[in-house]
Design a protein around this motif. Sequence first.
Motif, PDB file in Angstrom:
ATOM      1  N   SER A 187       1.189   1.346 -10.161  1.00  0.00           N
ATOM      2  CA  SER A 187      -0.257   1.164 -10.045  1.00  0.00           C
ATOM      3  C   SER A 187      -0.844   2.514  -9.657  1.00  0.00           C
ATOM      4  CB  SER A 187      -0.598   0.110  -8.989  1.00  0.00           C
ATOM      5  OG  SER A 187      -0.106  -1.164  -9.356  1.00  0.00           O
ATOM      6  N   TYR A 188      -1.992   2.848 -10.237  1.00  0.00           N
ATOM      7  CA  TYR A 188      -2.579   4.167  -9.990  1.00  0.00           C
ATOM      8  C   TYR A 188      -4.092   4.082 -10.110  1.00  0.00           C
ATOM      9  CZ  TYR A 188      -3.730   4.910 -14.954  1.00  0.00           C
ATOM     10  OH  TYR A 188      -4.283   4.808 -16.210  1.00  0.00           O
ATOM     11  N   LEU A 189      -4.763   5.129  -9.659  1.00  0.00           N
ATOM     12  CA  LEU A 189      -6.202   5.251  -9.837  1.00  0.00           C
ATOM     13  C   LEU A 189      -6.452   6.085 -11.082  1.00  0.00           C
ATOM     14  CD1 LEU A 189      -7.447   5.843  -6.183  1.00  0.00           C
ATOM     15  CD2 LEU A 189      -7.549   3.722  -7.521  1.00  0.00           C
TER      16      LEU A 189
ATOM     17  N   GLU B 169      -8.322   1.066 -10.088  1.00  0.00           N
ATOM     18  CA  GLU B 169      -6.903   0.716 -10.086  1.00  0.00           C
ATOM     19  C   GLU B 169      -6.507   0.156 -11.446  1.00  0.00           C
ATOM     20  OE1 GLU B 169      -3.953  -2.666  -8.109  1.00  0.00           O
ATOM     21  OE2 GLU B 169      -5.835  -2.148  -7.090  1.00  0.00           O
TER      22      GLU B 169
ATOM     23  N   ARG C 216      -4.954  -4.889 -12.182  1.00  0.00           N
ATOM     24  CA  ARG C 216      -3.937  -5.064 -11.148  1.00  0.00           C
ATOM     25  C   ARG C 216      -2.616  -5.477 -11.783  1.00  0.00           C
ATOM     26  NH1 ARG C 216      -5.511  -9.077  -6.605  1.00  0.00           N
ATOM     27  NH2 ARG C 216      -5.392 -10.480  -8.395  1.00  0.00           N
TER      28      ARG C 216
ATOM     29  N   ARG D 143      -2.450   9.677  -9.155  1.00  0.00           N
ATOM     30  CA  ARG D 143      -2.894   9.187  -7.839  1.00  0.00           C
ATOM     31  C   ARG D 143      -2.305   7.792  -7.652  1.00  0.00           C
ATOM     32  NH1 ARG D 143      -9.211   9.575  -7.875  1.00  0.00           N
ATOM     33  NH2 ARG D 143      -8.933   8.924  -5.691  1.00  0.00           N
TER      34      ARG D 143
ATOM     35  N   LEU E 270      -0.773   4.312  -6.278  1.00  0.00           N
ATOM     36  CA  LEU E 270      -0.901   3.257  -5.284  1.00  0.00           C
ATOM     37  C   LEU E 270       0.462   2.600  -5.145  1.00  0.00           C
ATOM     38  CD1 LEU E 270      -4.173   1.650  -6.694  1.00  0.00           C
ATOM     39  CD2 LEU E 270      -4.010   3.329  -4.845  1.00  0.00           C
TER      40      LEU E 270
ATOM     41  N   PRO F  38      -0.486  -3.299  -4.246  1.00  0.00           N
ATOM     42  CA  PRO F  38      -1.137  -2.755  -3.054  1.00  0.00           C
ATOM     43  C   PRO F  38      -1.484  -3.791  -1.989  1.00  0.00           C
ATOM     44  CG  PRO F  38      -2.132  -1.882  -5.069  1.00  0.00           C
ATOM     45  CD  PRO F  38      -1.251  -3.023  -5.473  1.00  0.00           C
TER      46      PRO F  38
ATOM     47  N   ARG G 126       1.377   0.940   2.118  1.00  0.00           N
ATOM     48  CA  ARG G 126       1.039   2.309   1.732  1.00  0.00           C
ATOM     49  C   ARG G 126       1.787   2.652   0.442  1.00  0.00           C
ATOM     50  NH1 ARG G 126      -1.758   5.284   5.914  1.00  0.00           N
ATOM     51  NH2 ARG G 126      -2.233   3.721   7.511  1.00  0.00           N
ATOM     52  N   SER G 127       1.263   3.640  -0.278  1.00  0.00           N
ATOM     53  CA  SER G 127       1.943   4.104  -1.492  1.00  0.00           C
ATOM     54  C   SER G 127       3.119   5.001  -1.122  1.00  0.00           C
ATOM     55  CB  SER G 127       0.973   4.869  -2.392  1.00  0.00           C
ATOM     56  OG  SER G 127       0.815   6.204  -1.936  1.00  0.00           O
TER      57      SER G 127
ATOM     58  N   GLU H 128       1.788   8.492   0.411  1.00  0.00           N
ATOM     59  CA  GLU H 128       0.780   8.553   1.469  1.00  0.00           C
ATOM     60  C   GLU H 128       1.363   9.053   2.781  1.00  0.00           C
ATOM     61  OE1 GLU H 128      -2.391   5.502   2.028  1.00  0.00           O
ATOM     62  OE2 GLU H 128      -1.236   4.430   0.502  1.00  0.00           O
TER      63      GLU H 128
ATOM     64  N   SER I  48       5.734   1.348   3.368  1.00  0.00           N
ATOM     65  CA  SER I  48       5.601   2.069   2.094  1.00  0.00           C
ATOM     66  C   SER I  48       6.337   1.330   0.991  1.00  0.00           C
ATOM     67  CB  SER I  48       6.166   3.486   2.218  1.00  0.00           C
ATOM     68  OG  SER I  48       5.435   4.239   3.146  1.00  0.00           O
TER      69      SER I  48
END
Length: 310
Positions: free
Chosen positions: A5-7, A14, A32, A65, A67, A71, A116-117, A120, A191
Amino acid sequence: MRWSSYLSPTDGREHPAVVSGGALHGLRTATRLIDLLGDDGERLARAGEEALADPLDVVPEGEARLLAPIPAPPSVRDFYAFETHVRTYREANGQQMDPGWYELPVFYFQNPAAIRSAREEIPMSPGSVQFDFELELAAVIGCGGADLRPEEAERHIAGYTLFCDWSARDLQAREMRQGLGPVKGKDTATSLGPWLITPDELEPHRAGVSFDLEMRAAVNGRPCSKGNAADLYWSFGQMVAYASRGTRVQTGDVIGSGTVGTGCILELAAVHGEQAYPWLTPGDEVRLEVDLLGAITARITEAGPLHPLT
């Protein structure tokens, strides 16, 4: 397949993505990863073909980026399923194995809001000076179910991921002396990631009740933990079956394995001393790796404020 999963750099939202050829191939039609679960895996497989054929983005792994793959899971259960870890810590403290450990794959609930990813930063728990990592892997439930048998429960797993249960050992010890817990000792961060690996990818590595996957941890570049997922005593099928006993496991639930042997400072310090294996402090860099599942890399930061209760 490997999923993440990412931004998205395209719309800032997401998205799930298939990881292939060193890049994330973003899926246009879902926001998602959990929304692609819930069946026997067919929906996820179709979405993977779609993402590879017509991706929203193609982002190099190192630039994404990320996730956590899931999440915000409905629940997080962390088991205690590696015998070597349990035995080593108990014996270092003059204790024998409890026969009940071989009868029940015990677990506790963690905080889904603390996920958390894999990249992070991780803040220390407020009030703790004995902060620890835990090297684990986890299963993510695809199709929910209740009162499952072990032989069917494994078919309810959508995939596997790397898992780190960050632990405030001093808080944990104080809480558990009251007959409850761990609570705040495990509440600050967990994580997950970087990838969710579908079961077919791991099947060629099947060994005993688990998979032949080497697990490693290092702090500030110093190797300190090494184990193998094949050392699990309780299988994920047994863990999921026990989790579903008298209740339901739901799509997106996370089932942690517990710590692999040598996979945390608590165990290492009990055997070799805290001077050899000191607790984590702000500025430390932790890297946890499992073959095929990828790596968690985290810098430890200062804790949030500790507000007095009385």
